[in-house]
Scaffold this motif. Structure first.
Motif, PDB file in Angstrom:
ATOM      1  N   LEU A 161       4.697  -5.140   5.968  1.00  0.00           N
ATOM      2  CA  LEU A 161       5.991  -4.531   5.635  1.00  0.00           C
ATOM      3  C   LEU A 161       6.313  -3.414   6.615  1.00  0.00           C
ATOM      4  O   LEU A 161       7.465  -3.257   7.041  1.00  0.00           O
ATOM      5  CB  LEU A 161       5.963  -3.983   4.203  1.00  0.00           C
ATOM      6  CG  LEU A 161       5.978  -5.037   3.096  1.00  0.00           C
ATOM      7  CD1 LEU A 161       5.816  -4.361   1.734  1.00  0.00           C
ATOM      8  CD2 LEU A 161       7.271  -5.841   3.127  1.00  0.00           C
ATOM      9  N   GLU A 221       8.063  -4.351   9.509  1.00  0.00           N
ATOM     10  CA  GLU A 221       9.486  -4.610   9.283  1.00  0.00           C
ATOM     11  C   GLU A 221      10.225  -3.314   8.966  1.00  0.00           C
ATOM     12  O   GLU A 221      11.397  -3.331   8.593  1.00  0.00           O
ATOM     13  CB  GLU A 221       9.663  -5.581   8.107  1.00  0.00           C
ATOM     14  CG  GLU A 221       8.972  -6.913   8.321  1.00  0.00           C
ATOM     15  CD  GLU A 221       8.826  -7.692   7.011  1.00  0.00           C
ATOM     16  OE1 GLU A 221       9.531  -7.339   6.027  1.00  0.00           O
ATOM     17  OE2 GLU A 221       7.995  -8.615   6.971  1.00  0.00           O
ATOM     18  N   ARG A 270       9.569  -1.344   6.466  1.00  0.00           N
ATOM     19  CA  ARG A 270       9.782  -1.169   5.030  1.00  0.00           C
ATOM     20  C   ARG A 270       8.502  -0.697   4.346  1.00  0.00           C
ATOM     21  O   ARG A 270       7.414  -0.785   4.914  1.00  0.00           O
ATOM     22  CB  ARG A 270      10.225  -2.491   4.400  1.00  0.00           C
ATOM     23  CG  ARG A 270      11.553  -2.996   4.963  1.00  0.00           C
ATOM     24  CD  ARG A 270      12.180  -4.014   4.060  1.00  0.00           C
ATOM     25  NE  ARG A 270      11.458  -5.280   4.078  1.00  0.00           N
ATOM     26  CZ  ARG A 270      11.792  -6.303   3.294  1.00  0.00           C
ATOM     27  NH1 ARG A 270      12.795  -6.199   2.436  1.00  0.00           N
ATOM     28  NH2 ARG A 270      11.109  -7.433   3.363  1.00  0.00           N
ATOM     29  N   LYS A 275       6.450  -0.694   0.304  1.00  0.00           N
ATOM     30  CA  LYS A 275       6.447  -1.600  -0.832  1.00  0.00           C
ATOM     31  C   LYS A 275       7.436  -1.176  -1.917  1.00  0.00           C
ATOM     32  O   LYS A 275       7.990  -2.005  -2.623  1.00  0.00           O
ATOM     33  CB  LYS A 275       5.031  -1.764  -1.393  1.00  0.00           C
ATOM     34  CG  LYS A 275       4.488  -0.615  -2.222  1.00  0.00           C
ATOM     35  CD  LYS A 275       3.108  -0.983  -2.781  1.00  0.00           C
ATOM     36  CE  LYS A 275       2.728  -0.073  -3.934  1.00  0.00           C
ATOM     37  NZ  LYS A 275       1.430  -0.356  -4.522  1.00  0.00           N
ATOM     38  N   ARG A 276       7.711   0.141  -1.976  1.00  0.00           N
ATOM     39  CA  ARG A 276       8.645   0.584  -3.007  1.00  0.00           C
ATOM     40  C   ARG A 276      10.074   0.109  -2.740  1.00  0.00           C
ATOM     41  O   ARG A 276      10.878  -0.005  -3.647  1.00  0.00           O
ATOM     42  CB  ARG A 276       8.601   2.114  -3.144  1.00  0.00           C
ATOM     43  CG  ARG A 276       7.601   2.561  -4.213  1.00  0.00           C
ATOM     44  CD  ARG A 276       7.267   4.028  -4.105  1.00  0.00           C
ATOM     45  NE  ARG A 276       6.311   4.263  -3.012  1.00  0.00           N
ATOM     46  CZ  ARG A 276       5.696   5.413  -2.783  1.00  0.00           C
ATOM     47  NH1 ARG A 276       5.961   6.473  -3.543  1.00  0.00           N
ATOM     48  NH2 ARG A 276       4.843   5.541  -1.799  1.00  0.00           N
ATOM     49  N   ASP A 277      10.357  -0.203  -1.476  1.00  0.00           N
ATOM     50  CA  ASP A 277      11.691  -0.742  -1.170  1.00  0.00           C
ATOM     51  C   ASP A 277      11.917  -2.072  -1.874  1.00  0.00           C
ATOM     52  O   ASP A 277      13.032  -2.423  -2.243  1.00  0.00           O
ATOM     53  CB  ASP A 277      11.841  -0.971   0.344  1.00  0.00           C
ATOM     54  CG  ASP A 277      11.767   0.337   1.106  1.00  0.00           C
ATOM     55  OD1 ASP A 277      11.930   1.396   0.462  1.00  0.00           O
ATOM     56  OD2 ASP A 277      11.547   0.292   2.325  1.00  0.00           O
ATOM     57  N   LEU A 278      10.823  -2.845  -2.006  1.00  0.00           N
ATOM     58  CA  LEU A 278      10.961  -4.177  -2.593  1.00  0.00           C
ATOM     59  C   LEU A 278      11.006  -4.137  -4.114  1.00  0.00           C
ATOM     60  O   LEU A 278      11.633  -4.974  -4.751  1.00  0.00           O
ATOM     61  CB  LEU A 278       9.787  -5.065  -2.180  1.00  0.00           C
ATOM     62  CG  LEU A 278       9.868  -5.767  -0.817  1.00  0.00           C
ATOM     63  CD1 LEU A 278       9.763  -4.750   0.303  1.00  0.00           C
ATOM     64  CD2 LEU A 278       8.768  -6.792  -0.706  1.00  0.00           C
ATOM     65  N   ARG A 337       8.487  -3.877  -7.681  1.00  0.00           N
ATOM     66  CA  ARG A 337       7.249  -4.527  -8.093  1.00  0.00           C
ATOM     67  C   ARG A 337       7.308  -6.043  -7.997  1.00  0.00           C
ATOM     68  O   ARG A 337       6.437  -6.679  -7.411  1.00  0.00           O
ATOM     69  CB  ARG A 337       6.920  -4.114  -9.527  1.00  0.00           C
ATOM     70  CG  ARG A 337       5.618  -4.732 -10.024  1.00  0.00           C
ATOM     71  CD  ARG A 337       5.120  -4.070 -11.302  1.00  0.00           C
ATOM     72  NE  ARG A 337       3.720  -4.413 -11.495  1.00  0.00           N
ATOM     73  CZ  ARG A 337       2.821  -3.607 -12.008  1.00  0.00           C
ATOM     74  NH1 ARG A 337       3.150  -2.386 -12.390  1.00  0.00           N
ATOM     75  NH2 ARG A 337       1.574  -3.992 -12.145  1.00  0.00           N
ATOM     76  N   ALA A 391       9.302  -8.202  -6.464  1.00  0.00           N
ATOM     77  CA  ALA A 391       9.443  -8.795  -5.136  1.00  0.00           C
ATOM     78  C   ALA A 391       8.176  -8.588  -4.311  1.00  0.00           C
ATOM     79  O   ALA A 391       7.772  -9.451  -3.528  1.00  0.00           O
ATOM     80  CB  ALA A 391      10.632  -8.180  -4.418  1.00  0.00           C
ATOM     81  N   PHE A 392       7.553  -7.438  -4.505  1.00  0.00           N
ATOM     82  CA  PHE A 392       6.334  -7.179  -3.753  1.00  0.00           C
ATOM     83  C   PHE A 392       5.236  -8.148  -4.156  1.00  0.00           C
ATOM     84  O   PHE A 392       4.570  -8.756  -3.320  1.00  0.00           O
ATOM     85  CB  PHE A 392       5.867  -5.739  -3.972  1.00  0.00           C
ATOM     86  CG  PHE A 392       4.584  -5.416  -3.242  1.00  0.00           C
ATOM     87  CD1 PHE A 392       4.601  -5.110  -1.879  1.00  0.00           C
ATOM     88  CD2 PHE A 392       3.364  -5.422  -3.906  1.00  0.00           C
ATOM     89  CE1 PHE A 392       3.427  -4.835  -1.206  1.00  0.00           C
ATOM     90  CE2 PHE A 392       2.177  -5.148  -3.233  1.00  0.00           C
ATOM     91  CZ  PHE A 392       2.213  -4.849  -1.873  1.00  0.00           C
ATOM     92  N   ARG A 429       5.813 -11.441  -2.816  1.00  0.00           N
ATOM     93  CA  ARG A 429       5.504 -11.446  -1.391  1.00  0.00           C
ATOM     94  C   ARG A 429       3.990 -11.608  -1.171  1.00  0.00           C
ATOM     95  O   ARG A 429       3.557 -12.323  -0.270  1.00  0.00           O
ATOM     96  CB  ARG A 429       5.999 -10.130  -0.791  1.00  0.00           C
ATOM     97  CG  ARG A 429       5.464  -9.832   0.568  1.00  0.00           C
ATOM     98  CD  ARG A 429       6.548  -9.956   1.604  1.00  0.00           C
ATOM     99  NE  ARG A 429       5.967  -9.827   2.931  1.00  0.00           N
ATOM    100  CZ  ARG A 429       6.671  -9.564   4.009  1.00  0.00           C
ATOM    101  NH1 ARG A 429       7.977  -9.389   3.890  1.00  0.00           N
ATOM    102  NH2 ARG A 429       6.098  -9.475   5.184  1.00  0.00           N
TER     103      ARG A 429
END
Length: 883
Positions: free
Chosen positions: A95, A98, A100, A102-105, A107, A109-110, A113
RNA sequence: GGGCGCGUAGCUCAGCGGGAGAGCACUACGUUGACAUCGUAGGGGUCACUGGUUCAAUCCCAGUCGCGCCCACCA
């Protein structure tokens, strides 16, 4: 016809597919064979094969293949571990590329992923295990987050919670301020660091100009001080106990307390107390009812509990600021260089902050009791034994195990919270909702606990969760407990101890009978191999270069108990050569029509050589079997190496040549069959360590319809194969030929020259032997004829002494007489030295009285042998001197 | 600070109470139809040091020196 060299690359993939397709790896619960179980330590699902894996899985595969050949129903249970923290670190790194976090995604979505990454890369490690030849039952492969294993985790958690063995507590924990998670004590790595010791003056309240000096390695924590401790017996401070100091920079008044934690010998003898940020201070604070002032937030930045000037500073910036401000106020007494142990997160490398939070804990001390007892009672046995003390030491001092992690990838804790703070622990959300509804008399909305469990919590269940528990499956009944766990000492605490605890608690029985602890593979400097050190040797590269079998043989040969494996590539190369040697021995057999014949036994062969090699194969079989039985992989490998190369190739094959090419058809057939028989046995014995080359050769030289070697039976060591007389005779032949070769070489006789052998002063048996093995002597010692020596030896004779005869090589004028005399004299001198030692010993009444009779007998025998040789040499020397 | 382990041939390591070993490296010789990824022969070690136990110590015990690892809350 076989090629001149073995090409592993062309063979390995094909054979592996053949084995797997044949069902050879599959456990057979319905068959009648006694089970043999090894639980594979699950590698991290997103990992790749490193040398430590190569070692541990090679040894496991050796055991599994061996037991399978012995007729056991082998289950080698494979699988992978979700490896919470390690995997999150990898994905977080992706991430980051990219841009980013993990908090951007969020829980969901992370986690999606990570699953995606798992699907993509999860096959790597198991593919690599296949390249290593691992004969695991892949149809039964498990993953620690499979639905079944997740159900087991929830069952265990809920059960332990209901038993009071899992609970929530507010304690100081090891906090990683970058990953924002707690870790267990085991995941903390203390690293020696160069730092400073700051001595700070704390003014005594009410006594102008007087102060107390405290020393600290972490000055920034003074903002959270809530006391100062001195030793109760320390006369220097006796009058200060009970008084207060005014905390610099903060202005807060804090008490001076008497506590034995303060060491009068250290520093000033007074120590600042920061209960919320130091494990020792926490205890001191608790004893004296000091305030627990938390001054850091989750990022380890100073929070609102400190003066406004410091708020928001991270701990390292805060340190500089605090020191500068103290210096400015003249309160910095002195600064010394100081090396200290700084706690780091072993995975992320981040400096750990002791932090006060609510976490889930497991009462490990309680669960440890049966585990300790099981090892004390030998229900589980460590090999080597010394590791038991390590196991005991840790379990007897075990602290509560912090099992919650503030991560997203893992088994989410099955606890649900109601809006009013009430908590419901249940295996499913539906159960929790039902409980809540029952309590409140109406449906309530619940929020599941955000935390996940420590990865090792699910790993601890591996020996039974993989077999279907909590369902009572046939596999569970059959394969639990396992026979042996093979692993490195570095995870005795992380994993072995916890499997013992959980297995005993939930299955009522130990998870394995034996724990075989092997060494760690280290680099040439003895350093542990790790990515961060960049000193990794890639096992796959070695497989590409030398073949899988060479690597496996190397690892087995180096797996001596109690010592680390320092891997030298030259060893791998050497064992690749060994594979080539074996290959060519089989090639020789093939070229000479040697094939294993069903039902043939060399035990009653007509030719002595054939009975001899049968006896030698018997000895090798016994030794290899015993070595594997006691986990002496090094010894098993060593014996096989020696038998194949030194005995079979160097001598037996050489002996067989004149027979295979000779005119005695019956002798030829017998020798063909014997060679085939020995090779058959070698391939079986070697197969667990070198599965590929042995299987490949098997297909060329085994008796027709033998099937696959992997499914063949382990040779039994039948005593009827032993003909000691044949062994003795051949040992003499070897000794005599070696003696002639040595003399020739030392006296520079051209290797190709054929010379006569005259036999002097011989026992009658010697001539019989020479006659029986005439061809062997002629060929291997390069002789043109053998005859009794005349009374007068020709001038220019070389002489060699063996048991029962003097061997004379008459070479005429070409030999260097003085040199030959010197050679004999040197040898006589050496024997005289030995004889002197024997004489002293055998004349010693104490020795004769106290030594064991067989030892005395042995010494007498050796003395006689040395005297005999010495006398013959002296005679030989005198003959030359007389010329 | 506590615990464990290791110092044996140039290198990597076995052996662990009665004859000092292996692989690699080294030296000499060798294309004899399995193999030069080989063969034959050979050189090379006061088994870290010092004491003790024992008829006997590389091996057991104690200590010293050197090295490695694990655990631990010393500011």
């Amino acid at each position: 016809m076989l090629d001149k060299t073995y090409q592993p690359g062309a063979v390995e993939q094909r054979l592996y597919a053949l084995w797997e397709g044949s069902g050879a790896f599959a456990a057979d619960p319905a068959g009648g064979k006694p089970p043999f179980t090894i639980m594979m330590p699950p590698p991290n699902v997103t990992g790749s094969l490193h040398m430590g894996h190569a070692l541990t899985f090679t040894l496991q595969d050796v055991l599994v293949r061996w037991r399978r050949m012995q007729g056991r129903d082998a289950l080698w249970q494979p699988g992978t571990d979700h490896a919470g923290i390690a995997t999150e670190i990898v994905v977080a790194g992706q991430l980051a590329e990219e841009g980013r976090v993990k908090r951007d995604l969020g829980r969901e979505a992370f986690v999606a992923r990570v699953w995606q990454w798992k699907e993509q890369s999860g096959g790597t490690i198991t593919r690599q295990l296949r390249r290593l030849g691992a004969s695991a039952d892949w149809r039964r492969e498990r993953f620690t987050m499979d639905p079944g294993l997740a159900a087991a985790v929830r069952r265990v958690f809920v059960t332990l919670y209901n038993e009071g063995l899992v609970y929530r507590d507010k304690r100081l924990v090891n906090w990683d301020p970058e990953m924002h998670t707690v870790i267990s004590d085991l995941e903390v790595e203390n690293r020696e660091t160069n730092g400073s010791l700051w001595h700070i003056r704390y003014p005594i309240e009410g006594e102008t100009g007087r102060h107390i000096v405290v020393a600290t390695t972490r000055p920034e924590t003074m903002l959270g001080d809530t006391g100062v401790a001195v030793h109760p017996d320390d006369a220097r401070y006796a009058d200060l106990v009970g008084k207060q100091v005014r905390l610099p920079l903060v202005g807060r008044l804090i008490p001076i307390v008497a506590d034995e934690y303060a060491d009068p010998e250290t520093g000033s003898g007074a120590v600042k107390i920061t209960p919320a940020h130091d494990f020792n201070d926490f205890e001191v604070g608790r004893r004296h009812g000091l305030a627990m002032l938390n001054i850091f937030d989750a990022d380890a930045r100073l929070n609102d509990a400190v003066p406004a000037a410091y708020r928001g500073l991270d701990r390292f910036a805060a340190r500089e600021q605090v020191v500068a401000d103290l210096a400015a106020e003249g309160l910095l007494d002195k600064v010394e260089d100081h090396t200290l142990m700084v706690p780091h997160h072993d995975r992320s490398g981040v400096v750990i902050e002791p932090w006060l939070t609510d976490q889930w804990f497991c009462n490990a001390a309680e669960l440890a009791k049966p585990a300790i007892a099981a090892v004390e009672d030998d229900r589980t046995r460590f090999v080597p034994r010394q590791w038991e003390s390590t196991f005991f030491e840790w379990l007897r001092n075990i602290q509560p195990w912090c099992i919650s992690r503030q991560l997203w990838w893992g088994h989410r804790i099955p606890a649900w919270h109601a809006p009013d703070g009430a908590m419901f622990v249940a295996e499913t959300e539906a159960d929790a909702l039902a409980q809540a509804a029952a309590k409140y008399g109406r449906p309530v909305e619940l929020r599941q606990d955000e935390d996940v469990l420590d990865t090792w919590f699910s790993s601890a269940l591996w020996p039974f969760s993989t077999l279907g528990w909590p369902e009572q499956t046939p596999e569970l009944a059959r394969y639990y407990p396992g026979d042996v766990l093979v692993t490195g000492f570095d995870i005795i605490f992380f994993w072995v101890a916890r499997m013992m605890m959980m297995g005993l608690h939930f299955m009522g029985e130990v998870p394995f009978r034996t724990v075989y602890i092997h060494a760690l593979v280290r680099d040439e400097r003895g350093q542990k191999m790790s990515k961060s050190r960049g000193n990794i040797i890639d096992p796959l590269e070695l497989i590409d270069r030398y073949g899988c079998d060479a690597l496996r043989f190397t690892l087995a040969a180096m797996a001596a108990p109690g010592r680390d494996v320092k891997l030298a590539e030259s060893r791998v190369e050497g064992y690749r050569n060994f594979a080539t040697k074996l290959w060519n021995a089989a090639r020789f057999a093939q070229m000479n029509g040697c094939r294993s014949i069903a039902g043939f036994s060399p035990a009653k062969a007509r030719l002595t050589v054939n009975r001899w090699i049968a006896a030698a194969a018997f000895d090798c079989t016994v030794a290899v079997t015993a070595a594997l039985d006691s986990y002496r992989f090094d010894e098993a490998a060593g014996r096989l190496y020696q038998f194949v190369w030194s005995t079979f190739c160097d001598w037996y094959i050489e002996f067989s040549k004149p027979i295979l090419q000779g005119g005695d058809a019956e002798a030829r057939r017998e020798t063909q069959a014997t060679t085939g028989w020995v090779l058959d046995r070698i391939l079986r014995l070697l197969h667990p360590i070198m599965p590929f080359i042995t299987e490949e050769l098997w297909s060329h030289v085994a008796a027709p319809d033998s099937g696959l070697l992997i499914k063949a039976t382990w040779p039994s060591a039948s005593p009827d194969l032993v003909d000691r007389a044949a062994a003795t005779e051949m040992e003499w032949v070897v000794e005599a030929i070696s003696a002639i070769r040595a003399v020739r070489s030392e006296m520079n006789v051209p290797p190709a020259a054929r010379v006569p052998l005259l036999v002097k002063d011989a026992d009658p048996a010697v001539f019989e032997r020479l006659d029986r093995h005439r061809e062997h002597f002629l060929g291997l010692a390069r002789l043109d004829r053998i005859a009794p020596a005349p009374d007068m030896l020709p001038a220019g004779s070389l002489q060699a002494v063996v048991a029962g005869a003097t061997l004379v090589l008459p070479l005429g004028d070409i030999i260097d007489l003085p040199r030959e005399k010197a050679r004999l004299a040197k040898e006589i001198g050496r024997l005289d030295g030995e004889l002197a030692k024997f004489a002293t010993k055998l004349a010693n009444p104490q020795f004769l009285a106290k030594a064991k009779p067989e030892v005395i007998e042995d010494q007498r025998g050796r003395e006689a042998g040395a005297r005999r040789d010495r006398d013959r040499l002296k005679t030989a020397y005198d003959r030359l001197a007389a010329i």
